[in-house]
Design an enzyme around this catalytic site. Sequence first.
Site, PDB file in Angstrom:
ATOM      1  N   ASP B 445       0.883  -1.151   0.000  1.00 25.83           N
ATOM      2  CA  ASP B 445       0.000   0.000   0.000  1.00 25.83           C
ATOM      3  C   ASP B 445       0.928   1.209   0.000  1.00 25.83           C
ATOM      4  OD1 ASP B 445      -2.234   1.700   0.572  1.00 25.83           O
ATOM      5  OD2 ASP B 445      -1.541   1.748   2.634  1.00 25.83           O
ATOM      6  N   ASP B 627      -7.121  -1.582   3.579  1.00 26.34           N
ATOM      7  CA  ASP B 627      -6.242  -2.689   3.195  1.00 26.34           C
ATOM      8  C   ASP B 627      -6.634  -3.985   3.887  1.00 26.34           C
ATOM      9  OD1 ASP B 627      -4.479  -1.116   1.618  1.00 26.34           O
ATOM     10  OD2 ASP B 627      -3.606  -0.341   3.469  1.00 26.34           O
TER      11      ASP B 627
END
Lengths: 51, 747
Positions: B445, B627
């Site tokens: 990420d 996430d």
Amino acid sequence: MNLLVFLIPVALLMGALGLIAFLWSLKSGQYEDLDGAAWRVLDDGEDQPED
Amino acid sequence: MEAEKALHELPPSDELWMASRQLDNGRRQTELAVPGVYCGACISTIEKALKAEPEVERARVNLSTKRVTFVWKEEIDGKRTDPTKLVGAIAAVGYESHLFSAAVEEADSERNLLLRSMAVAGFAAMNIMLLSVSVWSGADAATRDLFHWISAAIAGPTIIYAGQHFYKSAFNALRHGRMNMDVPIVIAVTLSYGMSLWETMHHGAEAYFDAAVSLLFFLLIGRTLDHLMRDRARSAITGLARLVPRGATVLSEDGMREFRPVDEIVPGERIVIAAGERIPVDCVVREGASDVDMSIVNGESMPVTVAVGTSLRSGTLNLTGSLVAEATAAMRDSFVAEIIQLMEAAEGGKARYRRIADRAADIYAPAVHTLAFAALIVWGLYSGDWKHALTIAIAVLIITCPCALGLAVPVVQVVAAGRLFKDGIMVKDGSAMERLAEADTVVFDKTGTLTAGRPRLTNAAEVAPDILAQAAELASHSNHPLSKALAAYRSGGAAMRDVREVAGAGLEGKTDRGIWRLGTGEFASGVASTGEGSQTVLSLDGEPLATFQFEDSLRPGAQATIANLRNNGFSLSILSGDRESAVAAIARRLGIESWQSGVRPGGKVDAVKALSAQGRKVLMTGDGINDAPALAAAHVSMAPATAADVGRQAADFVFMHEGLDAVATAIAVSRKAGRLIRENFGFAVVYNAIAIPLALAGLVSPLVAAIAMSSSSIVVVLNALRLRGGGQKSREDAKDDSVSSSAVLAS
């Protein structure tokens, strides 16, 4: 042989005492916070006993 | 100031009442998570602060679980207690505290059962061994019989109590037509006990009580270690549910305000959301304006401005202004519930992984059974003495019993977890290390993972010190991330009066010199700002004085780690919820060719699943709530300690230090642990190659079996301990990340 009559129960009893002591400490939550216990030893706290 | 800010984010009073547990005599107990405690001083500071409140009866901090439990009186001198004041006392000494759902007690009872079983088995093994040694050293027949009877009396209850774990699991496996490691264990223990009892009744010389019980003891050590490690893993789902407030203030038609549990809110009702509260259900703003922290949805720390008509997602955090909103979905259809479903669905993928020990058992268990059965038949037919044949079959079962498998894997993994812990990496589960060792693709990420996730002022040197101080003074009145970054430069500017915050625009305050404004160019000076990246403008009476530039900086060690991973043959990519330009810039800087921007939580899961479908083993590294489903879906996952609660809980590994080099270290240690496990299996094969022929030849007496079993366990443990030596780095060395992590990878 006669000695064994005493010694074996004594050995078993001592083992059982150790076991009971461990089970008691587990039950009374002494393993709940091992990190905290290490620090609390160093904490002098207030001089008066807690009520 | 810190304390003031913390107070601002406290859970509301009604919610604290709802979350507390009622005790007798009008007392209540509240348990809060305090993630900031780490030492003895923290314990005594918090406990003292709480005990100083007259309402508090008892307070105790648990450092291991990082929680504080306190008991308080519902009313004192006829006045109803406000629990916010008590939580405020914790905040006032500088510690954040959160409510959480209590669902961890089950795990504790399982752990205690294992510990008790292990203690009982240890006690029994010790005493029976004591008796056995005297038998082996040549006790006369009468004494031997007595000792055997005592052993039988100890072993029987022990096997029933301490062995229940194995019996249940073996029974379950057999019922579903499967084999597992516990099946040969259970057969060996049961047969050897029955056989030894028969032997004892007929005044025989050979009893295997010691072998049966010490086998259980060794295996329980392995099981307990394994469980203690998994204990840390808390359910990701409970963590996420915590994001939704338990209740919300509902505004009825006639203007009455009522605090109701969140699952009773129906679409169409109007709810009041104060600054600092989380949005309880999906809704549309009807009155007011504010900035909302949407990081749960897109992973970005920069808040989004909302006004009348904007729809809000549940679980997002209202930062600056108070809002009235109309609920558009019930709690179970809201955004957070959606993420929970995504995660529940995703977690199936991880569950499909079979641990090395289980896969080994698939081959091992049938092989052992066949051998023992063959020994029974062949010896029975050959010698005609079926009792002797059965003794040999039991000896084969005991001596081959998978101590190496039952103990080797957990010991290696616990040692490896301890090794990682020294480098500030927490492992949730032993199987996570096995999975990490297999990983060949790393997905990152962006915000909060590759970057530090908070803006930093980049042009402080270009701004006059007194102007900077004044801007910082004004900025300290806001929760906006840019303001917080600016407030760090506070150094005695003139105090501001009448500060007000205009949502989505900026701050305004007065001093004797005039009206100061800090915010967007348009708000501060009436001219829209130009230029790249995040910036704010400071103006005095509409005259622009300075422009502050902000940038999200890379995590330390990011460049080196990425280069290191690429050199080791990993394919790398970025999945971010951020804008295209920001993601492209970071990807270019790190030399990562594959990246996607503007990805929603579901999209991250799909991307990870697509990679898995190509046969790749994905390591997902991310920090945001957005996430979390992808972390759960990936083959293995990692999150920084700064991650949102859920991200931390969904990940298999959590790293505490700032540097990204933890990723490389974790991979290196996991691979080394995998190698040690294979070595231990190799050792088990060699050991069996020597021991099985001896057992088949009928040369294994109970004494030999006991020695062989203990020594194999010791060898396996010693081998695992090798992981601790070498490659250790102290905290000082950790800064020199590029060198040390590549050294670990190479070693």
